[in-house]
Design a protein around this motif. Structure first.
Motif: not given
Length: 179
Positions: A98-120
């Protein structure tokens, strides 16, 4: 693919500009070997799209869900699974990253998206294992790896073969996940 707050989707030409901005942000680059110019961002997106066409999975562009039409939402980075183009003791393999813009860090977005990608990867693609790796000091990414259930493989730590001996980012830690 949709999660509670995000859309993971194929890339669009309009994603290049925000992807270029995030790949030149010093905060994002802290644990990466260097910035990506427009040509390299376009090549990254082209490879991601080719991987989807060839394998049925890859690195999705990520956007924050809106109540309306997501076709106008801006790309905030990527999350996905892909076969890394390096040779190590644990390759061939499929890696989640994953790589997200710094403005979107700390909101759990990487974890949420990574869980979906892992499940996929496990449920749709049928993978038996997915790995992830980063430099030891990248505590944010390591925390995401642990939150999505990956386990550190202490014996799998390695020197990244794409970086020269003595490079401060050469040492990497390895994490693994199985269904």
């Amino acid at each position: 693919m949709r999660t509670e707050r995000l859309v993971l989707r194929r890339w669009r030409p309009s994603d290049i500009e925000p992807f270029l901005v995030l790949n030149n942000d010093p905060r994002v680059l802290e644990f990466l070997p260097g910035p990506l110019d427009r040509e390299r961002c376009e090549a990254f997106v082209a490879r991601a799209e080719a991987t989807f066409d060839a394998r049925g999975f890859g690195r999705w562009a990520v956007e924050v869900r809106a109540d309306g039409d997501s076709s106008t939402a801006e790309c905030i980075g990527f999350v996905g699974i892909d076969a890394p183009a390096i040779e190590t003791a644990f390759t061939p393999c499929v890696e989640i990253g994953w790589r997200l813009s710094a403005e979107h860090w700390g909101r759990g977005y990487a974890t949420e998206a990574a869980r979906a990608a892992l499940a996929f990867g496990f449920e749709t693609v049928g993978l038996e294992e997915i790995v992830s790796f980063t430099v030891p000091a990248n505590l944010r990414s390591r925390a995401v790896m642990e939150r999505i259930g990956m386990q550190r493989d202490l014996e799998g730590d390695f020197d990244h073969p794409s970086l020269p001996s003595g490079h401060p980012l050469r040492a990497h830690v390895l994490y693994r996940a199985r269904p």
